[in-house]
Motif scaffolding. Sequence first.
Motif, mmCIF file in Angstrom:
data_model
loop_
_atom_site.group_PDB
_atom_site.id
_atom_site.type_symbol
_atom_site.label_atom_id
_atom_site.label_comp_id
_atom_site.label_asym_id
_atom_site.label_seq_id
_atom_site.Cartn_x
_atom_site.Cartn_y
_atom_site.Cartn_z
ATOM 1 N N ALA A 1 0.895 -1.327 0.019
ATOM 2 C CA ALA A 1 -0.074 0.055 -0.093
ATOM 3 C C ALA A 1 1.003 1.173 -0.184
ATOM 4 C CB ALA A 1 -1.028 -0.098 1.139
ATOM 5 N N VAL A 2 2.050 1.018 0.598
ATOM 6 C CA VAL A 2 3.067 2.338 0.777
ATOM 7 C C VAL A 2 3.447 2.459 -0.698
ATOM 8 C CG1 VAL A 2 5.099 3.245 1.773
ATOM 9 C CG2 VAL A 2 3.529 2.032 3.078
ATOM 10 N N THR A 3 3.802 1.538 -1.398
ATOM 11 C CA THR A 3 4.458 1.515 -2.714
ATOM 12 C C THR A 3 3.333 2.184 -3.780
ATOM 13 O OG1 THR A 3 5.823 -0.353 -2.180
ATOM 14 C CG2 THR A 3 5.342 0.257 -4.486
ATOM 15 N N ILE A 4 2.128 1.597 -3.703
ATOM 16 C CA ILE A 4 1.065 2.236 -4.410
ATOM 17 C C ILE A 4 0.777 3.729 -4.203
ATOM 18 C CG2 ILE A 4 -1.349 2.179 -5.016
ATOM 19 C CD1 ILE A 4 -1.318 -0.654 -4.183
ATOM 20 N N ALA A 5 0.980 4.328 -3.116
ATOM 21 C CA ALA A 5 0.649 5.494 -2.590
ATOM 22 C C ALA A 5 1.815 6.323 -3.232
ATOM 23 C CB ALA A 5 0.695 5.843 -0.974
ATOM 24 N N GLY A 6 3.108 5.710 -3.164
ATOM 25 C CA GLY A 6 4.348 6.620 -3.818
ATOM 26 C C GLY A 6 4.078 6.649 -5.405
ATOM 27 N N PHE A 7 3.797 5.498 -6.075
ATOM 28 C CA PHE A 7 3.483 5.713 -7.392
ATOM 29 C C PHE A 7 2.202 6.535 -7.718
ATOM 30 C CE2 PHE A 7 6.003 1.595 -8.029
ATOM 31 C CZ PHE A 7 7.158 2.342 -8.663
ATOM 32 N N ALA A 8 1.327 6.504 -6.857
ATOM 33 C CA ALA A 8 0.260 7.438 -7.344
ATOM 34 C C ALA A 8 0.443 9.014 -7.270
ATOM 35 C CB ALA A 8 -0.781 7.490 -5.988
ATOM 36 N N ILE A 9 1.547 9.260 -6.425
ATOM 37 C CA ILE A 9 1.877 10.745 -6.256
ATOM 38 C C ILE A 9 2.947 10.772 -7.362
ATOM 39 C CG2 ILE A 9 3.536 12.200 -5.028
ATOM 40 C CD1 ILE A 9 2.788 10.709 -2.461
ATOM 41 N N LEU A 10 3.480 10.146 -7.887
ATOM 42 C CA LEU A 10 4.744 10.246 -9.140
ATOM 43 C C LEU A 10 3.793 10.304 -10.453
ATOM 44 C CD1 LEU A 10 7.474 7.735 -8.225
ATOM 45 C CD2 LEU A 10 7.383 10.069 -8.315
ATOM 46 N N LEU A 11 2.453 9.673 -10.363
ATOM 47 C CA LEU A 11 1.940 9.700 -11.530
ATOM 48 C C LEU A 11 0.858 10.900 -11.772
ATOM 49 C CD1 LEU A 11 0.504 8.226 -14.042
ATOM 50 C CD2 LEU A 11 -1.118 7.053 -12.579
ATOM 51 N N THR A 12 0.657 11.437 -10.566
ATOM 52 C CA THR A 12 -0.535 12.634 -10.595
ATOM 53 C C THR A 12 0.331 14.107 -10.205
ATOM 54 O OG1 THR A 12 -0.955 12.310 -8.294
ATOM 55 C CG2 THR A 12 -2.329 11.351 -10.017
ATOM 56 N N VAL A 13 1.466 13.951 -9.617
ATOM 57 C CA VAL A 13 2.168 15.331 -9.406
ATOM 58 C C VAL A 13 3.389 15.604 -10.051
ATOM 59 C CG1 VAL A 13 3.391 16.483 -7.552
ATOM 60 C CG2 VAL A 13 1.530 15.064 -6.749
ATOM 61 N N HIS A 14 3.518 16.431 -10.981
ATOM 62 C CA HIS A 14 4.467 16.516 -12.045
ATOM 63 C C HIS A 14 5.726 18.039 -11.877
ATOM 64 C CE1 HIS A 14 1.176 14.508 -13.918
ATOM 65 N NE2 HIS A 14 1.793 13.525 -13.526
ATOM 66 N N HIS A 15 5.129 18.790 -10.972
ATOM 67 C CA HIS A 15 5.758 20.058 -10.910
ATOM 68 C C HIS A 15 6.220 20.462 -9.487
ATOM 69 C CE1 HIS A 15 4.697 20.654 -14.920
ATOM 70 N NE2 HIS A 15 3.359 20.250 -14.529
ATOM 71 N N ASN A 16 6.331 19.387 -8.560
ATOM 72 C CA ASN A 16 6.498 19.534 -7.095
ATOM 73 C C ASN A 16 7.634 18.590 -7.085
ATOM 74 O OD1 ASN A 16 6.956 19.687 -4.407
ATOM 75 N ND2 ASN A 16 4.938 20.196 -3.925
ATOM 76 N N HIS A 17 8.878 19.101 -6.929
ATOM 77 C CA HIS A 17 10.150 18.077 -7.148
ATOM 78 C C HIS A 17 10.190 17.453 -5.728
ATOM 79 C CE1 HIS A 17 10.894 18.957 -11.188
ATOM 80 N NE2 HIS A 17 11.179 20.048 -10.973
ATOM 81 N N ARG A 18 9.925 18.319 -4.597
ATOM 82 C CA ARG A 18 10.194 17.938 -3.219
ATOM 83 C C ARG A 18 9.460 16.722 -3.010
ATOM 84 N NH1 ARG A 18 11.744 22.968 0.520
ATOM 85 N NH2 ARG A 18 13.446 23.778 -0.335
ATOM 86 N N LEU A 19 8.047 16.918 -3.393
ATOM 87 C CA LEU A 19 6.966 15.828 -3.244
ATOM 88 C C LEU A 19 7.244 14.773 -4.109
ATOM 89 C CD1 LEU A 19 4.424 15.194 -1.711
ATOM 90 C CD2 LEU A 19 3.137 16.184 -3.697
ATOM 91 N N GLU A 20 7.625 14.884 -5.325
ATOM 92 C CA GLU A 20 8.124 13.765 -6.078
ATOM 93 C C GLU A 20 9.363 12.863 -5.408
ATOM 94 O OE1 GLU A 20 7.604 14.763 -10.533
ATOM 95 O OE2 GLU A 20 7.933 16.485 -9.764
ATOM 96 N N TYR A 21 10.288 13.629 -4.896
ATOM 97 C CA TYR A 21 11.287 13.058 -4.198
ATOM 98 C C TYR A 21 10.944 12.199 -3.043
ATOM 99 C CZ TYR A 21 16.108 12.332 -2.647
ATOM 100 O OH TYR A 21 17.176 11.882 -2.146
#
Length: 406
Positions: A264-284
């Motif tokens: 579930a933690v992994t899915i949450a991480g990929f979901a952020i990467l899929l939807t967030v594209h301009h916040n580098h800190r959040l993507e990191y």
Amino acid sequence: MRKDETSESPDSSVGHEQQQAKNYYDPDLAHAVHGVDDLHIECPSNTTERKLIARIDGRVIPWLTLITNIANASVFGLQKDLKLTGTEYNTALTIFFIPYILLEIPSNIILKKVGPNIWLSACMFLFGLVTICQGLVHGYGGLLAIRFFLGVAESGMLPAFFPENAKWLTEEERAYVKARLRKDQGRGAAERRIEMKDVVNVFRDYKVFIAGFMYFGLVRAYPPPETQLHSVPPWASAFAFAMLVAYVSDKTKHRFLFTIIPIAVTIAGFAILLTVHHNHRLEYGALFLVAMGSFSAMPVIICWFTMNLGGHHRRSVGTAWQVGFGNIGGIIATYAFLAKDAPRYYKPGYSICIAFVCLSAASCVCYLIAIWTQNRNRDRAPRDLGLTEFEKTEKGDMSPDYRYLL
């Protein structure tokens, strides 16, 4: 009520002990003399169980860390130096998995024949030699050849770590280690070589295929190689989280939740990467979640299935199958992030990753249902089916006396 009706005999006490420890089959437990048999050997007086296991870990684990990551080589100019174009880099990644997948089961069979000391040493030597040669290639063809032989070498490494016959242990320590292994998996006919019928019998169990998909869904691609430059903090966090998950899972003697929660933690991480594209800190930060979740779930999944395989033969073949089949996911994953998709890698790549991880989660649920159902059916079935101890030993975890760890 008479005293002899209320007190427990030694045999009934042993039987109760067998009922409580249901995740392994112990054919001699009901016949133990004065509570002592070779499955309950005491730890040697010159050490403790904790010190002995720590000593074994100190010998084994460091060798597992000596694995080269070609993604880091890509960051430092591999594609440019070798003039790789199109999907050539992805193909070089893929060719590693072909021998790795095909040779997992044969490697375990050879391991049983020649012994882990010889086979593991040979695989480690070949792995080191090929790794050195990998730094000497000058073209695409050479890289393909090296990656192929790297897969050959590594196919025999992970399943070969069995310390029960290690010469750096004393005779008493080896006897104790063997007793601990038999307590986990029962008497697995270790003295008999693996035959083709043993391999066939393993694949008659549908749970083996489910276990393959459990691992398959987590062997996948990662974001574009630029992120490898900042990979140390996420990997360090993944290491710490994996240690915590493994410790709590072992203490609670439970596996399922410690696969689902990290997934579930992994899915949450990929979901952020899929939807967030301009916040580098959040993507990191999302990369931390991906690494922490996936690298915590994978060892628990392997351990869960491995420890539920009774007997040397089923464990050798089943473990090799899970790792080998699971790495087919690596073949698919190497084409998830293609150069032609740049810079919008996230659309196909992250979608594939999320789908893979969801498949792993669904497989874990199916596996839980399967082993829970079999445990329940065996609890309800008659205890004495007329099987000899030899027949129970040969059946391994398919024996009616065996109970799976949930």
